[in-house]
Design an enzyme around this catalytic site. Structure first.
Site, PDB file in Angstrom:
ATOM      1  N   GLU A   1     -59.881  44.292  22.647  1.00  0.00           N
ATOM      2  CA  GLU A   1     -59.612  45.560  22.337  1.00  0.00           C
ATOM      3  C   GLU A   1     -60.817  46.430  22.231  1.00  0.00           C
ATOM      4  O   GLU A   1     -61.746  46.184  21.187  1.00  0.00           O
ATOM      5  CB  GLU A   1     -58.843  45.386  20.994  1.00  0.00           C
ATOM      6  CG  GLU A   1     -58.514  46.745  20.438  1.00  0.00           C
ATOM      7  CD  GLU A   1     -57.811  47.776  21.175  1.00  0.00           C
ATOM      8  OE1 GLU A   1     -58.432  48.956  21.175  1.00  0.00           O
ATOM      9  OE2 GLU A   1     -56.730  47.416  21.525  1.00  0.00           O
TER      10      GLU A   1
ATOM     11  N   GLY B   1     -37.977  54.645  16.508  1.00  0.00           N
ATOM     12  CA  GLY B   1     -37.296  53.011  16.466  1.00  0.00           C
ATOM     13  C   GLY B   1     -37.590  52.551  17.921  1.00  0.00           C
ATOM     14  O   GLY B   1     -38.182  53.147  18.708  1.00  0.00           O
TER      15      GLY B   1
ATOM     16  N   HIS C   1     -44.297  66.543  23.861  1.00  0.00           N
ATOM     17  CA  HIS C   1     -43.194  66.201  22.780  1.00  0.00           C
ATOM     18  C   HIS C   1     -43.110  67.313  22.098  1.00  0.00           C
ATOM     19  O   HIS C   1     -44.025  68.117  21.806  1.00  0.00           O
ATOM     20  CB  HIS C   1     -43.967  65.195  21.665  1.00  0.00           C
ATOM     21  CG  HIS C   1     -42.856  64.399  20.742  1.00  0.00           C
ATOM     22  ND1 HIS C   1     -42.143  65.499  19.657  1.00  0.00           N
ATOM     23  CD2 HIS C   1     -42.020  63.176  20.807  1.00  0.00           C
ATOM     24  CE1 HIS C   1     -41.450  64.565  19.142  1.00  0.00           C
ATOM     25  NE2 HIS C   1     -41.338  63.352  19.647  1.00  0.00           N
TER      26      HIS C   1
ATOM     27  N   GLU D   1     -39.048  62.089  16.182  1.00  0.00           N
ATOM     28  CA  GLU D   1     -37.689  62.535  16.794  1.00  0.00           C
ATOM     29  C   GLU D   1     -36.646  61.918  15.714  1.00  0.00           C
ATOM     30  O   GLU D   1     -35.632  62.502  15.886  1.00  0.00           O
ATOM     31  CB  GLU D   1     -37.618  61.900  18.114  1.00  0.00           C
ATOM     32  CG  GLU D   1     -36.426  62.445  19.014  1.00  0.00           C
ATOM     33  CD  GLU D   1     -36.729  62.378  20.341  1.00  0.00           C
ATOM     34  OE1 GLU D   1     -36.731  63.345  21.289  1.00  0.00           O
ATOM     35  OE2 GLU D   1     -37.228  61.284  20.804  1.00  0.00           O
TER      36      GLU D   1
ATOM     37  N   ARG E   1     -34.870  64.347  13.707  1.00  0.00           N
ATOM     38  CA  ARG E   1     -33.528  64.978  14.088  1.00  0.00           C
ATOM     39  C   ARG E   1     -32.627  63.992  14.546  1.00  0.00           C
ATOM     40  O   ARG E   1     -31.214  64.595  14.371  1.00  0.00           O
ATOM     41  CB  ARG E   1     -33.955  65.838  15.798  1.00  0.00           C
ATOM     42  CG  ARG E   1     -34.898  67.076  15.396  1.00  0.00           C
ATOM     43  CD  ARG E   1     -35.338  67.680  16.871  1.00  0.00           C
ATOM     44  NE  ARG E   1     -36.433  66.633  17.208  1.00  0.00           N
ATOM     45  CZ  ARG E   1     -36.673  66.478  18.443  1.00  0.00           C
ATOM     46  NH1 ARG E   1     -36.138  66.987  19.490  1.00  0.00           N
ATOM     47  NH2 ARG E   1     -37.847  65.703  18.716  1.00  0.00           N
TER      48      ARG E   1
ATOM     49  N   ARG F   1     -36.751  65.432  25.875  1.00  0.00           N
ATOM     50  CA  ARG F   1     -38.082  65.947  25.099  1.00  0.00           C
ATOM     51  C   ARG F   1     -38.743  67.349  26.144  1.00  0.00           C
ATOM     52  O   ARG F   1     -39.231  68.092  25.587  1.00  0.00           O
ATOM     53  CB  ARG F   1     -39.288  65.070  24.910  1.00  0.00           C
ATOM     54  CG  ARG F   1     -38.878  64.311  23.888  1.00  0.00           C
ATOM     55  CD  ARG F   1     -39.782  63.051  23.975  1.00  0.00           C
ATOM     56  NE  ARG F   1     -39.439  61.936  22.604  1.00  0.00           N
ATOM     57  CZ  ARG F   1     -40.091  60.817  22.507  1.00  0.00           C
ATOM     58  NH1 ARG F   1     -40.996  60.219  23.435  1.00  0.00           N
ATOM     59  NH2 ARG F   1     -40.030  60.008  21.426  1.00  0.00           N
TER      60      ARG F   1
ATOM     61  N   HIS G   1     -47.777  63.716  24.522  1.00  0.00           N
ATOM     62  CA  HIS G   1     -47.423  62.760  24.163  1.00  0.00           C
ATOM     63  C   HIS G   1     -47.300  61.470  24.919  1.00  0.00           C
ATOM     64  O   HIS G   1     -47.591  60.232  24.217  1.00  0.00           O
ATOM     65  CB  HIS G   1     -45.934  62.817  23.476  1.00  0.00           C
ATOM     66  CG  HIS G   1     -45.324  61.684  22.562  1.00  0.00           C
ATOM     67  ND1 HIS G   1     -46.191  61.149  21.528  1.00  0.00           N
ATOM     68  CD2 HIS G   1     -44.262  60.978  22.597  1.00  0.00           C
ATOM     69  CE1 HIS G   1     -45.396  60.325  20.925  1.00  0.00           C
ATOM     70  NE2 HIS G   1     -44.183  60.047  21.543  1.00  0.00           N
ATOM     71  N   HIS G   2     -47.080  61.307  26.009  1.00  0.00           N
ATOM     72  CA  HIS G   2     -46.736  59.933  26.958  1.00  0.00           C
ATOM     73  C   HIS G   2     -46.987  60.232  28.320  1.00  0.00           C
ATOM     74  O   HIS G   2     -46.745  61.227  28.742  1.00  0.00           O
ATOM     75  CB  HIS G   2     -45.300  59.525  26.510  1.00  0.00           C
ATOM     76  CG  HIS G   2     -45.268  58.212  27.198  1.00  0.00           C
ATOM     77  ND1 HIS G   2     -45.233  57.176  26.237  1.00  0.00           N
ATOM     78  CD2 HIS G   2     -45.035  57.514  28.132  1.00  0.00           C
ATOM     79  CE1 HIS G   2     -45.052  55.850  26.960  1.00  0.00           C
ATOM     80  NE2 HIS G   2     -44.669  56.322  28.009  1.00  0.00           N
TER      81      HIS G   2
ATOM     82  N   GLU H   1     -47.577  51.001  28.047  1.00  0.00           N
ATOM     83  CA  GLU H   1     -47.513  52.472  28.734  1.00  0.00           C
ATOM     84  C   GLU H   1     -48.781  52.340  29.880  1.00  0.00           C
ATOM     85  O   GLU H   1     -48.986  53.323  30.723  1.00  0.00           O
ATOM     86  CB  GLU H   1     -48.265  53.510  27.469  1.00  0.00           C
ATOM     87  CG  GLU H   1     -48.183  54.919  28.014  1.00  0.00           C
ATOM     88  CD  GLU H   1     -48.443  55.679  26.887  1.00  0.00           C
ATOM     89  OE1 GLU H   1     -48.725  56.929  27.060  1.00  0.00           O
ATOM     90  OE2 GLU H   1     -48.614  55.350  25.693  1.00  0.00           O
TER      91      GLU H   1
ATOM     92  N   ARG I   1     -39.553  60.563  29.197  1.00  0.00           N
ATOM     93  CA  ARG I   1     -39.476  59.213  28.338  1.00  0.00           C
ATOM     94  C   ARG I   1     -38.385  59.754  27.062  1.00  0.00           C
ATOM     95  O   ARG I   1     -38.694  60.638  26.504  1.00  0.00           O
ATOM     96  CB  ARG I   1     -40.493  58.736  27.908  1.00  0.00           C
ATOM     97  CG  ARG I   1     -40.273  57.284  26.930  1.00  0.00           C
ATOM     98  CD  ARG I   1     -41.412  56.701  26.591  1.00  0.00           C
ATOM     99  NE  ARG I   1     -42.397  57.380  25.675  1.00  0.00           N
ATOM    100  CZ  ARG I   1     -41.991  57.449  24.182  1.00  0.00           C
ATOM    101  NH1 ARG I   1     -40.917  56.933  23.795  1.00  0.00           N
ATOM    102  NH2 ARG I   1     -42.556  58.221  23.773  1.00  0.00           N
TER     103      ARG I   1
ATOM    104  N   VAL J   1     -40.991  51.612  22.631  1.00  0.00           N
ATOM    105  CA  VAL J   1     -41.183  50.687  21.919  1.00  0.00           C
ATOM    106  C   VAL J   1     -40.346  49.271  22.779  1.00  0.00           C
ATOM    107  O   VAL J   1     -40.698  48.289  22.812  1.00  0.00           O
ATOM    108  CB  VAL J   1     -40.652  50.743  20.423  1.00  0.00           C
ATOM    109  CG1 VAL J   1     -40.580  49.528  19.677  1.00  0.00           C
ATOM    110  CG2 VAL J   1     -41.441  51.851  19.700  1.00  0.00           C
TER     111      VAL J   1
END
Length: 648
Positions: free
Chosen positions: A222, A237, A430, A443, A446, A467, A573-574, A603, A613, A619
């Site tokens: 790493e 989540g 995002h 998110e 919401r 998104r 974001h992604h 990712e 996404r 996750v």
């Protein structure tokens, strides 16, 4: 970290056979020798055990000496510091002040100690541990902060500056950047293992645990000073379908097929249907596996871009990413799986067309790590603006929620050995990012009932659409921003909401009118905001959003004072694109063939999410495909001719 260092020193005793000389057994052992770290004969094991004992004793002596050294240094410092001043100072951290105690005189900082802090475990606490001695050693506040823990690093530096000022010491001499020393020639070491993993984020840690469970010896590399990567930033989540937790809560309309359809629709049908199907079909088992290692996700809710309740999260409302990283890392540490932090992988080693290890380096050593299989789990490229703007120039001035290590290294290394990529131009914004500090507002806010309003005090879209759709709608509003509105009831359910408040991100008010004024709304906009809130609460009571057709995240209204608002706008974001893999997580070449011995997950891969996404799928992606990669890489390294079936 000490375990990893001890492992590296012990492994240095292994005789190097040169790059890519790992020998794969002819047959897979029925009962893998879980304690073996390298393939060895009984005689070699006996000889190396003696050598290892000698090395361990030496390492222990060195460790003891290192342990004693700070005490000696402290005594010397105290003697040298007679007549100096000790004072405290504070800087704003992630969750309250970071308080430091500094001993110094006009020319020397003798000690820096953090005496009070409430920083994020595994992120801010790394800076708490590493930065104070760096300041003392350099005799300067202007040392580099700890990458990935910028807020805490800045807080420590601010605390030192305040302490010096309070002590009546001119801080100017300590605000000079330390001179760079001459670069010493790096030592060379060769290590051996069954599986080497590049990246210690969610996918890498999951793969490490799963490979270890199969009896493989594992080394994780790493480049950052901490584990977790972007996974630490996941606050919502994990999506999963057909789980025991859904069944316990009577959720029967959110199954595997619905999960597949929602993911494909959310990704605008650009996703690889085989990868999506594999993710959905293995998601429930992944939830059970997390439960088995002490990381249950029993709470279930809806998320943006879906019409069903798939989003699984911790019982206490903790952010899912830091929760899972902590649980996975605990298993890694418990099983003494070495994680080499601050170590950058630079090259994938190949022999006869197959991956057989990596090259890596830290500040002092260049490592050749020979392995039976390689897993790339190095994350995306959401912090590499040069790479992103090569696909979309409009992103040049955007903020990013990504951690600083998300620079696409794994993708580039894989491309260098012939790997294909897919969907590289698909980069997600995002919609709810606090622009001042690039903090993502989850998110899940919401999903639990918050709404979005514009500068005119009005809702303007389905708050839980995909998104990309919500981001596009926000950018069309006055100023290109919006506010996310929530109440105390939501704060009580979600620890992340309280953290946003503690960080000073939120405006608040005891009434809707007071909140609107504190948001900066005026006149008709305040009246419109009050009407918007009344209309929304009535929609929740009726179960129907006639304005914008929102059909989830409506289990509770926003009527419990005090009320809160956070000003947000879209941010990077992604990165949906990356290395091309099959359902076994084997890397596919530009020729359309499997590259033997090379696997990838998380990712760093492309194809799962398509053009957009859905929240909660990252996750699920890293847990499902991390498990598959760990299983199949271990099987390959230990003699399997072909990868096992995706179900793990």
């Amino acid at each position: 970290m000490k375990k990893a260092v001890s492992f590296i020193l012990a492994m240095a005793m292994v005789v190097s056979l040169g790059a890519c000389t790992y020998s794969k057994p002819a047959e897979s052992t029925a009962e893998p020798a879980a304690e073996a770290t390298v393939e060895e004969t009984a005689e070699e094991a006996t000889e190396e055990e003696a050598a290892a004992e000698e090395t361990t004793e030496k390492v222990a002596e060195e460790a003891a000496a290192e342990t004693e050294a700070p005490e000696e240094t402290a005594e010397e410092a105290t003697e040298a510091a007679e007549g100096t001043v000790t004072e405290t100072g504070a800087g704003k951290g992630i969750d309250g002040d970071v308080v430091v105690e500094v001993t110094a005189d006009a020319t020397t900082i003798y000690s820096v100690e953090v005496i009070e802090q409430n920083e994020t475990e595994g992120i801010g606490t790394v800076a708490v541990e590493m930065l104070p001695p760096a300041i003392v050693e350099a005799n300067s506040i202007m040392v580099d902060g700890i990458s990935g823990a910028t807020v805490t690093s800045d807080a420590i530096k601010a605390g030192v500056l305040e302490a010096l000022t309070k002590a009546g010491i001119d801080p100017a001499p300590f605000q000079v950047a330390p001179e760079a020393g001459d670069a010493a020639e790096k030592a060379a070491e060769t290590l051996e293992c069954d599986v080497v993993i590049v990246g210690a984020g969610g996918a890498g840690l999951t793969a490490a645990v799963r490979a270890h469970q199969e009896g493989a010896s594992v080394i994780v590399v790493e480049k950052m000073p901490m584990v977790g990567g972007n996974s630490l930033k996941a606050s919502g989540g994990m999506n999963a379908a057909g789980t025991k937790f859904q069944a316990e809560q009577g959720i029967t309309d959110s199954g595997v097929q619905e999960f597949i359809e929602d993911t494909m629709n959310g990704g605008h049908q650009l996703n690889d249907i085989d990868l999506v199907t594999t993710m959905a079909e293995n998601s429930a088992e992944a939830i059970d596996w997390l439960d088995s290692i002490g990381a249950p996700l029993p709470k279930v809710a809806a998320t943006g871009g879906t019409t069903h309740k798939y989003l699984h999260s911790p019982e206490d409302g903790s952010p899912v990413g830091s929760y899972l990283v902590a649980k996975l890392n605990a298993v890694v540490e418990e099983n003494e799986i070495p994680v080499m932090l601050n170590t950058t992988a630079t090259e994938i080693l190949m022999a006869d067309g197959a991956a057989c290890g990596i090259m890596a380096e830290d500040a002092k050593t260049v490592y050749t790590i020979n392995a039976g299989a390689v897993i790339i789990a190095a994350g995306g490229f959401g912090s590499n603006f040069e790479m992103m703007t090569s696909y979309d120039e409009s992103l040049a001035n955007a903020v990013t929620t990504n951690h600083p290590g998300a620079t696409g290294d794994g993708i580039l290394m894989a491309e260098a050995v012939g790997a294909a990529t897919v969907d590289m131009e698909q980069i997600q914004l995002h919609p709810t990012v606090y622009q001042e500090t690039s903090v993502l507002v989850s998110e899940k806010m919401r999903s639990l009932g918050s709404i979005l309003v514009n500068q005119e005090g009005k809702r303007f879209t389905n708050d839980l659409a995909t998104r990309d759709a919500v981001s596009a709608a926000e950018l069309q509003q006055t100023g290109g921003y919006a506010y996310i509105i929530f109440d105390q009831n939501l704060v009580d359910q979600n620890k992340s909401a309280q953290q946003y408040i503690d960080l000073g991100m939120a405006s608040t008010g005891a009434t809707y009118e007071e909140l609107a004024a504190n948001m900066g709304l005026e006149g008709e906009a305040i009246d419109a905001f009050v009407e918007t809130m009344a209309t929304w609460n009535a929609a929740v009571a009726a179960g129907v959003d006639e304005e914008f057709g929102r059909d989830n995240g409506m289990d509770a209204d926003l009527s419990t004072a005090p009320f809160y608002a956070i000003k947000i706008a879209p941010g990077i974001h992604h990165t949906m694109g990356g290395i091309k893999i099959n359902t076994n997580t084997e890397v596919i070449s530009t020729e359309g063939e499997v590259i033997p011995g090379l696997f990838a997950a998380g990712e760093t891969t492309g194809g799962v999410h398509g053009g957009n996404r859905i929240g909660g799928n990252a996750v699920c992606d890293f847990v499902v495909f991390g498990r598959i990669a760990g299983l199949n890489a271990a099987a390959y390294a230990m003699g399997a001719e072909e990868a096992l079936a995706p179900a793990a």
